[in-house]
Design a protein around this motif. Structure first.
Motif, PDB file in Angstrom:
ATOM      1  N   SER A  31       0.793  -1.237   0.000  1.00 33.23           N
ATOM      2  CA  SER A  31       0.000   0.000   0.000  1.00 33.23           C
ATOM      3  C   SER A  31       0.820   1.279   0.000  1.00 33.23           C
ATOM      4  N   GLY A  32       2.061   1.206   0.406  1.00 32.33           N
ATOM      5  CA  GLY A  32       2.853   2.420   0.542  1.00 32.33           C
ATOM      6  C   GLY A  32       2.645   3.130   1.868  1.00 32.33           C
ATOM      7  N   GLU A  33       1.724   2.619   2.686  1.00 36.49           N
ATOM      8  CA  GLU A  33       1.513   3.175   4.026  1.00 36.49           C
ATOM      9  C   GLU A  33       2.736   2.852   4.896  1.00 36.49           C
ATOM     10  N   PRO A 124     -19.253  -0.559   4.030  1.00 37.32           N
ATOM     11  CA  PRO A 124     -18.900  -1.583   3.057  1.00 37.32           C
ATOM     12  C   PRO A 124     -18.128  -2.697   3.755  1.00 37.32           C
ATOM     13  N   CYS A 125     -18.393  -3.925   3.370  1.00 33.98           N
ATOM     14  CA  CYS A 125     -17.687  -5.068   3.936  1.00 33.98           C
ATOM     15  C   CYS A 125     -16.804  -5.673   2.842  1.00 33.98           C
ATOM     16  N   ALA A 126     -15.496  -5.603   3.039  1.00 33.15           N
ATOM     17  CA  ALA A 126     -14.567  -6.152   2.051  1.00 33.15           C
ATOM     18  C   ALA A 126     -14.549  -7.670   2.097  1.00 33.15           C
ATOM     19  N   ARG A 154      -1.779  -8.068   1.232  1.00 33.91           N
ATOM     20  CA  ARG A 154      -1.129  -7.448   0.081  1.00 33.91           C
ATOM     21  C   ARG A 154      -2.179  -7.065  -0.977  1.00 33.91           C
ATOM     22  N   THR A 155      -3.098  -7.980  -1.238  1.00 34.64           N
ATOM     23  CA  THR A 155      -4.160  -7.705  -2.213  1.00 34.64           C
ATOM     24  C   THR A 155      -4.995  -6.510  -1.776  1.00 34.64           C
ATOM     25  N   ARG A 159      -5.398  -3.088  -3.987  1.00 35.74           N
ATOM     26  CA  ARG A 159      -6.680  -2.815  -4.648  1.00 35.74           C
ATOM     27  C   ARG A 159      -7.704  -2.104  -3.776  1.00 35.74           C
ATOM     28  N   GLY A 160      -7.529  -2.178  -2.461  1.00 35.49           N
ATOM     29  CA  GLY A 160      -8.549  -1.657  -1.564  1.00 35.49           C
ATOM     30  C   GLY A 160      -9.729  -2.600  -1.433  1.00 35.49           C
ATOM     31  N   SER A 161      -9.557  -3.811  -1.937  1.00 33.60           N
ATOM     32  CA  SER A 161     -10.593  -4.837  -1.844  1.00 33.60           C
ATOM     33  C   SER A 161      -9.895  -6.195  -1.749  1.00 33.60           C
TER      34      SER A 161
END
Length: 171
Positions: A31-33, A124-126, A154-155, A159-161
């Motif tokens: 994520s780069g966070e 929202p529920c991922a 990682r995914t 992607r944020g999902s």
């Protein structure tokens, strides 16, 4: 920003923390966070930090073990407190439910309950990460599950999902 909420009665010394740490490593790598916020619901300040994360962060992973097919009381109390904050910021929710039983089937109904809880909260529920056979993790076992958790993190970081196929393979 991602917050990892640990709802285990064992706190930082339990399997939930190990699983969440693996997810967090994957998330940070992709994520780069720079960091994730970690809240342990059973710690005096942890519950309040988790409520703060609800109002500030983009995503919250709430993890806990099943004991006798039920969620720990601290997790239930946390979800009930969130109900009073329904009109506030709505982070993406990810749930992690695991059990010491070798099969993951024991976590299925809890997963359905959590998806419904997310809808009621307007979030929202991922997805719901469900694992059986988690009891040996603290003793260094089940590296396959930890690799899957890292891949899922990682995914999510990329992607944020969560990839539904990868999510299903985690069960």
């Amino acid at each position: 920003r991602l917050t990892l909420c640990n709802g285990s009665p064992r706190g930082r010394s339990g399997n939930t923390q190990i699983l969440e740490d693996a997810f967090g490593r994957g998330f940070l790598a992709a994520s780069g966070e720079q960091e994730t916020r970690v809240c342990v619901l059973q710690e005096p300040r942890g519950f309040q930090e988790a409520l703060e994360a609800w109002g500030e962060d983009d995503a919250v992973l709430l993890g806990f073990p099943l004991y006798a097919d039920a969620m720990p009381h601290g997790v239930k109390w946390f979800l009930e407190n969130l109900g009073a904050r329904r009109g506030e910021h709505r982070p993406t929710l990810i749930f992690l439910v695991h059990s010491g039983f070798p099969e993951g089937i024991h976590t299925r109904l809890m997963g359905e309950y959590l998806e419904k809880a997310a809808r009621r909260l307007g979030c929202p529920c991922a997805g719901v990460l469900r694992f059986g056979g988690s009891e040996g993790i603290r003793q260094g076992g089940n590296g396959k599950v930890l690799r899957r958790m890292e891949t899922l993190g990682r995914t999510f970081g990329e992607r944020g999902s969560l990839d539904p196929e990868a999510l299903n393979s985690a069960m």
